[in-house]
Structures are given as C-alpha cells and as structure tokens.
Design an enzyme around this catalytic site. Structure first.
Site, PDB file in Angstrom:
ATOM      1  N   CYS B 149       0.839  -1.205   0.000  1.00 12.28           N
ATOM      2  CA  CYS B 149       0.000   0.000   0.000  1.00 12.28           C
ATOM      3  C   CYS B 149       0.875   1.258   0.000  1.00 12.28           C
ATOM      4  CB  CYS B 149      -0.969  -0.011   1.177  1.00 12.28           C
ATOM      5  SG  CYS B 149      -0.212  -0.322   2.784  1.00 12.28           S
ATOM      6  N   ASN B 150       1.979   1.222   0.720  1.00 14.65           N
ATOM      7  CA  ASN B 150       2.906   2.358   0.675  1.00 14.65           C
ATOM      8  C   ASN B 150       3.555   2.445  -0.699  1.00 14.65           C
ATOM      9  OD1 ASN B 150       2.495   2.829   3.454  1.00 14.65           O
ATOM     10  ND2 ASN B 150       4.090   1.347   3.987  1.00 14.65           N
TER      11      ASN B 150
END
Lengths: 342, 342, 342, 342
Positions: B149-150
C-alpha cells in the site's frame, strides 16, 4: 428513468452525505446544489472528497429553476428551512432534513424551538420521515420531515416495545452517545478537535434536548396516552455514530422477540441474537441500524441498544430512502453500501 | 453474468474490505470464504459490520471446492500465501494481496523477505498489480500480485516523473504517513489503541521497510538504471489513509504538467490544480488517489503529495480493479463509491 | 521567596498551560489573569480543568495593577502582543509567547508578518527564547521572545549540526508533523473535530510557513552565511505533539555524536541511543524533547528526529523555563513533570 | 525523610503511572521495579516517556531485597497478586492495585472471580482503598486494596446519597463510559486501535462486570440492607477517563446539597455548581474527581455525573494517596498536578 434532484444547503455535512449516496444511485441525477454563503464555488472546493464527481456549481436558492426538478432535499439550518420551503413551487416533492416539520403540533413546536412556526400550512402537510413506521404515508407525501438523528435511534429501540405494551411506559431511560458530526459544520468552540478528542461529557442533560419533542409526540401517539422518557445525550470523540442505551422494565426475552418480529422484513434494521449488542463502528457510513437486547441481572429489567450512523441512517440515508419511496423507486436503491470498518 | 469468487484469509482487514466492496458489485458472487483459525464461524461474528450480507460460513482452505470458482483473492499473511498459491488449481485466476509475488527477482525477494521463495514458478508468472501501469498484462494474467500500500502511493507520485525524466533520480525523499490498519489485525503491543492514539512516530526508518524492494524494482526498471530513494514511513493515529510527501528536485510546474497528463484518462487518479495538495480524509473508504504538486520556495525543488486509502486503493480496491480486468468486467465496476467524509 | 506573576491572554491554550505548570511551581504566585472578551469570568468557567485552583478572576489588561507584578507572560495573539507590550511598565520582566519579537530584523518581520512592527524599541531589546542556546542572555533580559513551537523543534534537531559543520547546509529538508493545539483555540472550520480526526494533510506547504523566518534568522547566524531549509508542516489528528523528521546529508554516527555531546548536560533534551527515534506520545504534557538519529541506507545521509509537546516545551514550558532564569530561580523548577502516557 | 518504594508489575500502565507520579514526589524514592517477562530491561525501553528518570532496572520479584523497602505497590494481574502478596515479608506496607483484596467476603470473591481466594489471611486484613471513606483505617493499615476504577467513580457519585437516604435504593442505574487504558496493556484484538477508534459499544452489559462485587459490598454496607444497582460500562475511543452517568430517583437540589457537603473538605473531589456536569477531559492526568448534579425534567429524578482519570484517581493516584497516609506523609503530596488539557 432518471429523476432530477436539487439539494439546498449542500455545504453542510448532511448535504455532502446526500451527494455521496446519490453518486452511486442509478436513478437520480443532481441538477442543482445551493449554498448561500459559498455560492459560486465548486463542490470540490467545499468538499474535496467529492472531487471526482461531475456536479453543478453551488448557487443561491433563487438561482435555481425548479421547473425541471423532481425532488428537492432541504439540508438547511433549522428555521431557515421553513421560510424557504414555504416559497417552493407546489409541484415539487420535498424531503426536509431540518427540525422544522418534525412536530405536528404548533404548540409543541413553539415550546421546543422557542417561537411560532412560519409555515403552518406546510407543517400540517408534512409526514414524519421515520421510514419503517410511516412508509405508506411517505410514498404519497409531497413533504417529508426527516427525523432527528437521536430521535431516530431511540425510536428504533422503543417503538415496537411501546406498541406491544411490553415495557413500563413510565420508566424509560435513554442514555445516548453521539458522534460530533451530528452538530454540523458550525464554528463553535466546543466542536474544535482540541476540545473534543480524548474525552466525553453529557450535553442538554436533564431533558432539555429538542429531540424530546419528537419522542413525546411519537411515543404518546403510539401509547395513546402521554409518555415522557428520560433522555441524556453524550458527545463522543468520534465523527459518526449514535449508540442508544435504553434502560427499560420488562421481560428481556419478550422484548427481544417483539423487536425481532417487528423488524424481520426490514432491509436496514438488524436485530442481533438475544444477549448481543451493537457497536457504532459496525454501521459507519451505512444505512443500517443494529439493535441488541440484554437482560439485566435484576429481574424484570432489560437494556436495549441501538446503533446507527447519524449522517446516514440518522439523516441523509433516511432522506434518500424516503425519496426513493416518494419517486416510486425501489426503497433500497443506492443504500445497500456496506459499513466501512475499520 | 455473475463470476464466482473465493476469498482466502477473510478474517483480516483486507479480506473484510474485499467483502465490503464486492457486496455492491453487480457481477460477482462470493461462494467461499476461508479463515483457518476461525473456520466454522460466520463472517458476521468475525466482522459484525457485514452482518446484513448473506455470506458463506468461514472454512479451511482445503474445504473449498475450487472447481466452481472463477477467481480467488488471497488475503493471507506473507509467506503463507506462496505455499497456498503453489497448490491451487491451474485454471483459477488469482489476485494475491500479500507481498509474496511483488518482486520479480528471487534474489531481491530473498534480500527483503529474509529467505528463499517457495513458489518460484508462480513468482515468474505473476504480474505486478499496479493497475494503471500494468493494465494490459493484468487483463491476460492468471496471477496478479497486489502491490504494497505504501509502494502504490509512492509510485503514483513518482512513476510518471521518472519516466519523463523531469526529476533528479538521486535526490528523491519519500516521507510517508500511514494509518494503522495497514499493519493488519495482528496482536502487537504497538498496535493497541492506548499505544497509538494521540501520537506519531517513524517506523522502519532509514531504508529498512520492505516496500523499498518494490520501489527499487519498479523505479529502476522505468529509469533503465538503478534508482534508490529514501523512504521513511510514520505511523499515524488513524485507521485508514496514506499520505506520501515526496521531496524532489525538478521544475514544479513541469512536474505538475507531467502528472496531470499521465493521469488525465484515469478514472481513479485525481490530479489537483497546481499548488493544491490532498488530505487522506478526502479519499477514505474509496478507490481514489489524490495527487498534488507544490513548488518549494527554493527554486528547482518541488513537493509531490499523494493520498489514498490503504485498504481500498492501496489493497483491496486495487485487487478488485485488477479482478475486473482479469474477468473482462468494466474496470470501475463496484469501485465508484464516493469517499466517506467526515 | 514567591514571585508575583501576571498572565495576559489567559483564555487561550498557552495561557491555560502556563497556569497548569505554575500550579505546582513553589516560587510563583499568579496575581493577575487577563482575557479581554472573557473579562469578568472565572478561570474555572473558561477552563474547567483548572477548577481546583484558587485563581484571580479574568480581567481586562488595563484593570491590572502591574506595580506588584514581578513578571508578566504575554499569551496574546500575534500583533496584539506588540501593541500591549509597548505600553507595559518598564520595570516589568516579560516573557512573550507570540511571534511578535522573534525576528530581530524589522525587514524580516515585515516580510513574514505582512507589515511594519509597531514596537521597534522593544523588538531591538528582545532576547530569542530558545533557552538552551540563549541561556545567559535570557538570565539578564527584560523581554524574552518565546520561539515558534515548530521552530523550536527544528532547531533542537539542527543547531548543533550547523554549528559543528557536519551536514550539508544546502540540503536540509524538514518534514514536520504537528498536533492541532498549536493552532490555538480559534474558531476555524479546519480545526473542527469532524474536519480533522482520522486524517492528515500538509499546510503552508512549499516554504510559506512563518516559522521559516526564525529558521532563516537562526541558522544563518550560526553558519555565518545564508541558510535556507525546506520546511513542510503537516497537521495531525492529535491535540499535542510535534515530530520533526529532518533529512540531512552527513555522516550519521558523527551527527549523533555531535547532538549527544551538545545536549549532554541539558536537563530537558534527551538524545536517544544511535539508531533509535522518538514518538510524540512519550513527551506529552512535559517539557522534554527527545532526539534520535538514524542512518539512511544511502551512504552519507541521515535522518534526525525531534519530538516535543508544542504547548509545553514548544511554548508555555519554554516560557516558564525562561522566566525561572530571569527571576533567578533554579531553571528546572516546576518543569520536571513526567510525560503523560498513555 | 525519604521512603523507599518498590513497584511490582512496573511494565503495565498502572505501574508506569505510579512511576510518573512518584517522579515528582519529594518524599519517596523508587528502589526496586519488577516485571517478570521484561526483567533485565531498563524502564526507558519499556516506557520511553520515563527515559529522563534515573530508575532501577526491571528485575524479577524474587531478586528484590525487601529488607530495605518501606512500601510496596503491587500492580500485578489479578490472581497473581494474591499469590505474591501472601509471600511478602510481614513488615512491608503494601498497596495492591489488583482486584484481589477488594472483596471482604470470600464467597463474594469466589462468585465474581470464579474460584477460591489463595490468601484468605491477607484478604481478612486488607482495608478497602477508597481514601475519602476509609481514611482512618488506611492510615494504620498494612495492606490496602485499591478499588476498581469504575467502582471508584460510581461510589464517589453514590455513597453520600445512600448514606443520607436521599435516593431510592432500588432504582439506581449507572451508565458508565470508560477509556481504554483501564483494560491494561494486554494483547487483545478488541483493544487494537483499528478496532476501537471512532466507535463505541457496551461491554459486560447486563450486570456481569466484576466491579459490581464492589458496588454490592459497599452500598449494602452503607445502607444496612442489600442494594443492587444496574451497571453497564461502555468502551470509549480514548485512552483515559471515566464518566459515570447515574440515574437516580430523589430530589435533585437535595442530592446536590448532600454531595457538596460530603466533599466540602476533600482536596481532590470537586462538586460543580448545581446544574453543571463534568467532562473527562478536564480531569485527565490528575487525581481530581469532578461531580455534577442535574435535575431531570421528570420531577423526582436526577442525574449525577462523576468524572475521573482511571489511571490516576481511579488507580495509581489513589494508590499513592493511600501510600502517603500509610507512611505518615501529607495526603496530597505529589498529587496536586493539574489536569492536562487539551
């Protein structure tokens, strides 16, 4: 068929919530948005979370041509709403989200809101918007009065019990916990993050909250005699969510049975298994209301819990549900969004 | 046509988010849900916010008959995923949400994840799941590897800039702020409410976060030479939302222009007007990513911001977007839910 | 001996924080509290958390007899402060918490604050209040200018490094995360709980934040040549706490050594072991500042972290520390309160 | 004179809170800290907010030489506490913060805690630690049993009213809102930030919470006949703070008068003016308890509110207050810290 929708007061939280819900509604199109002080601005600048939508620019109410509009949501402040609605064209279906048309009795209105009503004709015509209990009247109504968000929560817990005569009508205590978005987007010191986060307190304690007007009206009508409950709301360090904890006298299993039966066919009201109770975080962002019943260790006493999202089921979701009915659309259309957790 | 869907690892947050999204997807039906330690339980007992849905009971993976399943989402923990996917039937389309198939180079995998890969054949086959940049490969893929997600957030800010050659590749600093749900539902002291609320701190500081493996792989591939960025994530007292603040050297207006052009046709990527920057709260619960560019007072330097919801666009929303492509469904189906604010 | 203290602007957060700290200070007595718009009210009605204290009623400034007062804290809004301080009796020691006397150069003041200074004489006299670096001047000062809370945090991380010449002065990037109480108790839409909780965003991005005036002034003075840093603050969903993440070029171990040495004798600055980094929640409510240094994976780069409580060490605690020095009281008196966690 | 203090179970929140308070206590010195699983670690590594203090390393209990210790705080888990205390040297004064010695009747203990007590001799000796009501017994006690934090809050609201006979003893409903730190630092899914923030729910609903054992014991003793209240606690998205909302039948003004009189001389109990009610955020981090009384709109009914910080007045602050009495120290020493707001 697509119905043309206007939203008055689109710069507040209930206005934005209406837009959010209608965004994925297949049979509605927003053709006008008003916001007096922000007229001329785009909705994206007022609510950046709606940036991806193709929406009309915010205008003043008198710039809207209502000839083309099928239904109008009024998300205006209390008192403003009645003055505006009085002047709207008569062909227009209206769902009002303010407090202005909730009380049927002009005297009750004057008592709780501190002055005479300015649109008595419309007040007489308005249907109380608690969908599950006024469904047929709403279907044919021209003007529907959205309920108070606290009032809705308490009524979901109590109406079937009062109707069924299974609780003591003189011993009802409603301790309510409400998220801060219910207070709107107004600039008040006590709504600042620094004042609210990481703490909690009661407000309007002792029976002074205006939603008591709705409780008194509705519960007395069901019971056929005056019913006055105790009601103390508390402000929570959270944006959305109302939890009603209702202390009643009656047989807990019977109370559960009555609620389970009353809501068995309702698409948005979930009665939990006996002994379980709900959390606001499990209805967040949705039109669902979760209800639970627990027996107290003291015989003959029970606790009824109800949880809903004040902006959705407590306000804009309810309004859309009513609008669906008024426009002949399937009631659940656009409203089956699952809650957002965590 | 309705496609039959299985979700493995349905008792975690990304599993629940998949269910939430598929709940209103018109062309998918969930036919199996697995959760090893919670097998036998209902989804409603594990995630009460999904109570209104008619869902299959949680089972163990080996209880699932995959013959009937069209596509399987794997929301299992890292390492478990590769062991499971290796054994799944070959006809099955798979979207993996773990880290197991993100890195193409077995050595890179071993370096960042501390050991050899157990499913080299599938690793070779997997397509990297950043939809906007691997759309065609994903359409025809059997196995798609969901991104970190990062890693997704940083790439949305940087990929077009690296491709266009408008920033200094040796001077990229990514300061990232991440909500806590990205860490999953695991029982760790540092994820307790009492440890996290009302404060913030960095983690994996100094270039040790595993998502750097993805940045290195992707940015170097685009640039055609090794690119190493600085990346320091910070844990925020909030459940959802990633904000990437990227410090770059280059001409700000040009940077904005490149991003605006790159994403002009993308349904989920919103590039804000030059000088504006996003907030995580305006993408919450949605599949949208908001990007902004600001010029620094020091000439030749710019700040690029990207915001998305780690559970939606950063994980389960991305997975569904990819599944749509793999199944020949319109890419945005089920994903146009507006953000939930406030 | 007990010193008599007045606090002007006692109805804001920094005013309340001063009262909180002085409440257990053995050598100070509060004899006057002003709050223009709330004059006539008790402090308990404005700040119920101070209810247990025996405090003077809030008055207007011109109702205060300063003859008896030894030291006056000014917690007034920017601009108001200079007009008030200009007129205060000359015998009075003053610690100003506003921005009005932080910049020594009238032109710099005009540039950052948008107009000419109204008290040039006092501006010339004021000593910059970063205690650890101006200790001797503060001891003998009549007027001390409290620093910006962000400015303090950044300076704790950077001053010793600039002085020691161990970092590249042209490549300093300060990414800062600030709690909301730093914005004060003012009624602004973007400070509402519903707008702030569960999200984060940058503000004053790109080098427009006024605290850059302080950074420029101080860092250039230390370096003996102009130093301009990049500085982007972010607003966090928390009430207290500043975390500075400073990206520098230099040898990490040497950077740590310089900081550890610089602060070895300081009672309030804690340098963590090399490789560790701080959290704001571990300094909350206290006058401590925690500093950490981490080496980046890219050689020659390091990340310096500093955390403090903006209302205490960043503002009112700093002010009290300075007041102690000005009154000849042991510097740490009343300030050794341990942080409040969780 | 400095008293030598040991704290057993120093790695939990109540242990850390004791250290925080004793840090500025002028007559106590911490000479030993135990934490079984973290023995060998420094307190700074377990609780970085205490980093500035010069504290003994954490050890196992049997490594402590109690010969030199004057008073020992036991902040151990329930059940562990009784096994440990049974074996401690007899000269040692002990303040226990667990639930083990709160109930005087072994049968009541067995009923609420699910098994026989393992230290009946010490149970018989223990004095109940609600300072304001057991002050003289505590002064001469060897073993004091700290109260439950919820139990303390409810008792502050109700004890004087039961003693004065001004409320109906069969109609007491206590709706309580509790912060999450009261549940300790244990690894439970329902204590994760992602599970708790932005929502609220009841727990131990219906009269199953163990603190009811204390309420039953104490209220019945005061009344001289069995008193059973209804008690439903709710978990709040905040770390510290208990708010008790108590619904009673009685004359509100008289109720206020009784409470005001009962606590007139108490240093830590603040009774607000009639009609006002407290907020948890105004007692945070302090040893104060704020009490308010509001009349309900229904005659003969009142609502009593009490707010305190569960870790301070509800636990470690109370423990220190008791320790002061046991050691002949002025009762308020080290406890006059003002609440931390915002």
């Amino acid at each position: 068929m697509t119905h043309k929708i206007a939203i008055l007061g689109a710069s507040g939280y209930t206005g934005a919530e209406l837009v959010r819900l209608i965004a994925t509604h297949p049979e509605m199109e927003i053709v006008a948005l008003s916001a007096d002080r922000k007229a001329g601005q785009s909705m994206a600048s007022v609510f950046p979370h709606l940036r991806h939508l193709d929406l009309p620019t915010l205008v003043k109410i008198d710039e809207i041509d209502f000839a083309d509009v099928d239904l109008c949501f009024c998300a205006l402040p209390h008192a403003t709403s009645q003055a505006v609605i009085r002047e709207l064209p008569k062909h227009l279906k209206i769902v009002d989200l303010s407090a202005d048309f909730r009380l049927r009795d002009p005297e009750a209105y004057a008592k709780w809101y501190g002055g005479p009503h300015a649109a008595l004709e419309q007040q007489a015509e308005a249907v109380y918007g608690l969908t599950e209990f006024y469904r047929e009247e709403i279907r044919s109504a021209r003007l529907v009065a959205g309920t108070g968000c606290n009032a809705a929560t308490g009524q979901y817990a109590l109406r079937p019990l009062i109707a069924a005569g299974v609780i003591d009508l003189d011993e009802i205590i409603l301790d309510l916990k409400a998220g801060v978005s219910g207070a709107g987007r107004s600039l008040k010191e006590n709504l600042l993050h620094a004042e609210l986060s990481e703490g909690y307190h009661a407000y309007a304690a002792g029976g002074t909250h205006r939603h008591l007007g709705e409780f008194d009206q509705e519960f007395s009508a069901i019971a056929g005699r005056p019913v006055k409950i105790q009601f103390t709301p508390h402000l929570m360090p959270a944006n959305r969510g109302i939890l009603a904890t209702v202390y009643v006298k009656g047989e807990a299993a019977r109370i559960h049975e009555v609620l389970a039966q009353a809501y068995a066919q309702e698409p948005f009201i979930e009665v939990l298994p006996f002994g379980e109770h709900p959390s606001t975080r499990h209805v967040r962002g949705s039109n669902f209301c979760h209800i639970g019943v627990v027996a107290d260790r003291i015989e003959g006493r029970a606790i009824v819990f109800a949880a809903l999202d004040n902006l959705t089921k407590g306000s804009s979701g309810q309004a859309l549900q009513n609008a669906n009915l008024m426009l002949g659309i399937e009631e659940t259309t656009g409203l089956m969004l699952a809650p957002v957790f965590p």
